[in-house]
Design an enzyme around this catalytic site. Structure first.
Site, PDB file in Angstrom:
ATOM      1  N   HIS A 236      -3.527 -14.759   7.882  1.00 45.75           N
ATOM      2  CA  HIS A 236      -4.871 -14.826   8.458  1.00 45.75           C
ATOM      3  C   HIS A 236      -5.761 -15.680   7.571  1.00 45.75           C
ATOM      4  CE1 HIS A 236      -4.446 -11.221   5.948  1.00 45.75           C
ATOM      5  NE2 HIS A 236      -5.686 -11.452   5.550  1.00 45.75           N
TER       6      HIS A 236
ATOM      7  N   HIS B 230      -9.588 -16.153   6.422  1.00 46.22           N
ATOM      8  CA  HIS B 230     -10.927 -15.559   6.376  1.00 46.22           C
ATOM      9  C   HIS B 230     -11.957 -16.679   6.548  1.00 46.22           C
ATOM     10  CE1 HIS B 230      -9.749 -11.610   4.510  1.00 46.22           C
ATOM     11  NE2 HIS B 230      -8.738 -12.325   4.063  1.00 46.22           N
TER      12      HIS B 230
HETATM   13  P1  5GP Z   1      -6.394  -9.592   3.140  1.00 44.45           P
HETATM   14  O1  5GP Z   1      -6.814  -8.752   1.971  1.00 44.45           O
HETATM   15  O2  5GP Z   1      -5.045  -9.190   3.671  1.00 44.45           O
HETATM   16  O3  5GP Z   1      -6.511 -11.065   2.906  1.00 44.45           O
HETATM   17  O4  5GP Z   1      -7.457  -9.289   4.270  1.00 44.45           O
HETATM   18  C1  5GP Z   1      -7.274  -8.336   5.263  1.00 44.45           C
HETATM   19  C2  5GP Z   1      -8.599  -8.206   6.003  1.00 44.45           C
HETATM   20  O5  5GP Z   1      -8.359  -7.502   7.220  1.00 44.45           O
HETATM   21  C3  5GP Z   1      -9.644  -7.416   5.234  1.00 44.45           C
HETATM   22  O6  5GP Z   1     -10.804  -8.232   5.074  1.00 44.45           O
HETATM   23  C4  5GP Z   1      -9.900  -6.204   6.100  1.00 44.45           C
HETATM   24  O7  5GP Z   1     -11.267  -5.826   6.127  1.00 44.45           O
HETATM   25  C5  5GP Z   1      -9.440  -6.657   7.475  1.00 44.45           C
HETATM   26  N1  5GP Z   1      -8.918  -5.601   8.317  1.00 44.45           N
HETATM   27  C6  5GP Z   1      -7.978  -4.679   7.957  1.00 44.45           C
HETATM   28  N2  5GP Z   1      -7.712  -3.859   8.994  1.00 44.45           N
HETATM   29  C7  5GP Z   1      -8.488  -4.279  10.029  1.00 44.45           C
HETATM   30  C8  5GP Z   1      -8.641  -3.827  11.374  1.00 44.45           C
HETATM   31  O8  5GP Z   1      -8.021  -2.861  11.837  1.00 44.45           O
HETATM   32  N3  5GP Z   1      -9.524  -4.498  12.149  1.00 44.45           N
HETATM   33  C9  5GP Z   1     -10.243  -5.563  11.682  1.00 44.45           C
HETATM   34  N4  5GP Z   1     -11.069  -6.152  12.538  1.00 44.45           N
HETATM   35  N5  5GP Z   1     -10.104  -6.028  10.422  1.00 44.45           N
HETATM   36  C10 5GP Z   1      -9.239  -5.390   9.601  1.00 44.45           C
END
Ligand code: 5GP
Ligand code: ZN
Length: 137
Positions: free
Chosen positions: A99, A101
């Site tokens: 993903h 951001h």
């Molecule tokens: P990472 O740390 O993997 O780069 O980012 C994961 C992101 O996914 C985090 O910013 C977290 O807030 C978001 N996230 C995790 N679970 C969910 C969810 O169920 N729904 C949404 N909309 N965002 C999520």
């Protein structure tokens, strides 16, 4: 991936606030925003890391991130945008579905990245690390 939360969002098995969708990507609001308006761009097919994701999909992800950044600037009045992409637990990736951001930033929004630059012991150490990377390009 049946146990992947983002695959469940794609399948509409769990709710999300959607911003954009096409054949390749889905964009939705991050539920735990660094700054309000924080969005996530994901491919509709599951890949864990950037290293496993086809180049054509990366183009879709990042061209979409550009569109979202533009919309955050024009729609939210953002003064800037951070584009981030974490790969692997060591890099802070919590959801193992690639993903991007897209985080709107505002002058004086109070957020500061914990970005502490380090130094190399000497130029030789830096050059040796560069060689190790270049050997795999
Ligand atoms: P990472 O740390 O993997 O780069 O980012 C994961 C992101 O996914 C985090 O910013 C977290 O807030 C978001 N996230 C995790 N679970 C969910 C969810 O169920 N729904 C949404 N909309 N965002 C999520
Ligand atoms: Zn997934």
């Amino acid at each position: 991936m049946s146990d992947c939360i983002f695959c469940k969002i794609i399948a509409k098995e769990i709710p999300a606030t959607l911003l954009y969708e096409d054949d390749y990507v889905l964009v939705f609001m991050d539920s735990g925003p660094i700054i309000k308006g924080h969005a996530l761009v994901i491919p509709k097919h599951h890949y864990d890391l950037i290293t496993e994701t086809p180049d054509a999909i990366l183009v879709q992800l990042h061209s979409t991130a550009k569109r979202i950044a533009t919309a955050q600037m024009n729609g939210l009045g953002a003064d800037g945008v951070n584009i981030m992409q974490n790969n692997g637990a060591a890099a802070g990736q919590e959801v193992p579905h690639i993903h991007v951001h897209v985080i709107p930033r505002f002058i004086g929004d109070g957020h500061h990245w914990n970005w502490n630059p380090r130094t190399y012991d000497d130029l030789d150490e830096r050059a040796k690390l560069a060689e190790k990377i270049k050997n795999h390009l």
